[in-house]
Motif scaffolding. Structure first.
Motif, short mmCIF file in Angstrom:
data_model
loop_
_atom_site.label_atom_id
_atom_site.label_comp_id
_atom_site.label_asym_id
_atom_site.label_seq_id
_atom_site.Cartn_x
_atom_site.Cartn_y
_atom_site.Cartn_z
N SER A 171 0.81 -1.20 0.00
CA SER A 171 0.00 0.00 0.00
C SER A 171 0.85 1.26 0.00
CB SER A 171 -0.94 -0.01 1.20
OG SER A 171 -0.21 0.01 2.41
N ILE A 172 2.08 1.17 0.45
CA ILE A 172 2.99 2.32 0.41
C ILE A 172 3.21 2.76 -1.03
CG2 ILE A 172 5.36 3.09 0.85
CD1 ILE A 172 5.36 1.25 3.30
N PHE A 173 3.31 1.81 -1.93
CA PHE A 173 3.56 2.10 -3.33
C PHE A 173 2.28 2.22 -4.15
CE2 PHE A 173 7.46 -0.03 -1.95
CZ PHE A 173 8.40 0.88 -2.39
N GLY A 174 1.15 1.99 -3.52
CA GLY A 174 -0.09 1.97 -4.28
C GLY A 174 -0.08 0.77 -5.20
N ASN A 175 -0.49 0.97 -6.42
CA ASN A 175 -0.50 -0.11 -7.40
C ASN A 175 0.72 -0.09 -8.31
OD1 ASN A 175 -2.98 -1.34 -6.69
ND2 ASN A 175 -4.07 0.36 -7.64
N SER A 176 1.65 0.81 -8.08
CA SER A 176 2.77 0.96 -9.01
C SER A 176 3.63 -0.30 -9.11
CB SER A 176 3.63 2.17 -8.65
OG SER A 176 4.29 1.99 -7.42
N LEU A 177 3.85 -0.98 -7.99
CA LEU A 177 4.65 -2.21 -8.06
C LEU A 177 3.90 -3.32 -8.80
CD1 LEU A 177 6.55 -2.53 -4.67
CD2 LEU A 177 7.43 -1.91 -6.91
N LEU A 178 2.60 -3.41 -8.59
CA LEU A 178 1.82 -4.43 -9.29
C LEU A 178 1.81 -4.17 -10.79
CD1 LEU A 178 -0.06 -6.88 -9.21
CD2 LEU A 178 -1.96 -5.30 -8.80
N ILE A 233 -7.70 -0.20 -10.93
CA ILE A 233 -6.33 -0.37 -11.44
C ILE A 233 -5.78 -1.71 -10.98
CG2 ILE A 233 -3.95 0.46 -11.27
CD1 ILE A 233 -5.12 3.31 -11.22
N LYS A 234 -6.01 -2.04 -9.71
CA LYS A 234 -5.54 -3.33 -9.19
C LYS A 234 -6.20 -4.48 -9.93
CE LYS A 234 -5.02 -6.01 -4.91
NZ LYS A 234 -4.73 -7.19 -5.66
N GLN A 235 -7.50 -4.38 -10.16
CA GLN A 235 -8.20 -5.43 -10.88
C GLN A 235 -7.69 -5.54 -12.32
OE1 GLN A 235 -12.42 -4.97 -11.36
NE2 GLN A 235 -12.68 -7.06 -12.04
N ALA A 236 -7.45 -4.40 -12.97
CA ALA A 236 -6.94 -4.41 -14.34
C ALA A 236 -5.57 -5.10 -14.40
CB ALA A 236 -6.84 -2.99 -14.89
N ALA A 237 -4.72 -4.81 -13.44
CA ALA A 237 -3.39 -5.43 -13.40
C ALA A 237 -3.48 -6.91 -13.06
CB ALA A 237 -2.50 -4.71 -12.40
N ASP A 238 -4.37 -7.25 -12.13
CA ASP A 238 -4.52 -8.65 -11.74
C ASP A 238 -5.06 -9.53 -12.87
OD1 ASP A 238 -3.52 -8.44 -9.16
OD2 ASP A 238 -5.49 -8.10 -8.25
N THR A 239 -5.94 -8.98 -13.69
CA THR A 239 -6.58 -9.78 -14.73
C THR A 239 -5.87 -9.70 -16.08
OG1 THR A 239 -8.09 -7.97 -15.29
CG2 THR A 239 -8.85 -9.58 -13.65
N ALA A 240 -4.85 -8.90 -16.17
CA ALA A 240 -4.13 -8.75 -17.44
C ALA A 240 -3.33 -10.02 -17.73
CB ALA A 240 -3.21 -7.55 -17.39
N VAL A 241 -3.48 -10.53 -18.92
CA VAL A 241 -2.74 -11.71 -19.34
C VAL A 241 -2.15 -11.47 -20.73
CG1 VAL A 241 -4.07 -13.36 -17.98
CG2 VAL A 241 -4.81 -12.81 -20.29
N TRP A 242 -1.04 -12.10 -20.99
CA TRP A 242 -0.46 -12.03 -22.33
C TRP A 242 -0.69 -13.36 -23.02
CZ3 TRP A 242 2.83 -16.00 -22.07
CH2 TRP A 242 3.48 -16.25 -20.87
N GLN A 243 -0.69 -13.30 -24.34
CA GLN A 243 -0.86 -14.51 -25.14
C GLN A 243 0.19 -14.51 -26.24
OE1 GLN A 243 -4.90 -14.36 -26.58
NE2 GLN A 243 -5.63 -15.56 -24.86
N VAL A 244 0.67 -15.69 -26.57
CA VAL A 244 1.61 -15.84 -27.68
C VAL A 244 0.80 -16.24 -28.90
CG1 VAL A 244 3.61 -17.08 -28.55
CG2 VAL A 244 3.47 -16.50 -26.12
N GLU A 245 0.92 -15.46 -29.95
CA GLU A 245 0.20 -15.69 -31.20
C GLU A 245 1.20 -16.01 -32.30
OE1 GLU A 245 -3.19 -15.34 -31.44
OE2 GLU A 245 -3.46 -14.64 -29.38
#
Length: 125
Positions: free
Chosen positions: A3-10, A63-75
C-alpha cells in the motif's frame, strides 16, 4: 508494504512479466530464422493492458483489478513470406523488437528502483 507504493509495483510487475516473455518469444524467433516452415510468434498484451488501465483511470481498486486480470498470449504471425521455405521471420525486425523490449525493461526497472530510493530517502529522513 504494497500500500505504500499503491498499485505501481503491481503494474510494474505485470509490465516486466510481459517484457520478459516478449524477449523470450523474440529470441525464439531469431533462433528459428533458418528453420523451414517456422512462423514467427509475437506476444499480445500491451494494447489490451493499456486500455484496461486507461479505463480504470485513477480508481485504485479498478487499477488493481486491471493489473490482476491482465494476461499475455503468444500468437503466431500470419504475415506472408517471400522465402521459398515458408519461414516468415525477418531477422532485422526481430532484432529491433528485442532491443526495444530490452530498453523498456530497463526503464521499468529504473522506475521501480527510483520509487524504492524515494521511499528509502523518506524513511531515513
Amino acid at each position: 508494504m504494497m500500500s505504500i507504493f499503491g498499485n505501481s509495483l503491481l503494474v510494474s510487475e505485470k509490465s516486466l512479466d510481459y517484457l520478459w516473455k516478449k524477449q523470450s518469444v523474440t529470441a525464439g524467433n531469431l533462433a528459428n530464422v533458418d528453420t523451414p516452415g517456422y512462423k514467427a510468434k509475437y506476444v499480445t498484451f500491451e494494447d489490451l493492458y493499456r486500455a484496461k488501465l486507461e479505463g480504470a483511470s485513477g480508481d485504485r481498486a479498478a487499477i488493481k483489478q486491471a493489473a490482476d486480470t491482465a494476461v499475455w498470449q503468444v500468437e503466431e504471425s500470419e504475415t506472408e513470406t517471400a522465402r521459398m521455405d515458408g519461414n516468415n521471420v525477418v531477422a532485422d525486425a526481430e532484432f529491433g523488437e528485442l532491443t526495444k523490449s530490452a530498453l523498456q525493461y530497463q526503464f521499468v526497472i529504473q522506475s521501480v528502483n527510483s520509487d524504492i530510493a524515494r521511499l528509502n530517502s523518506v524513511i531515513k529522513g
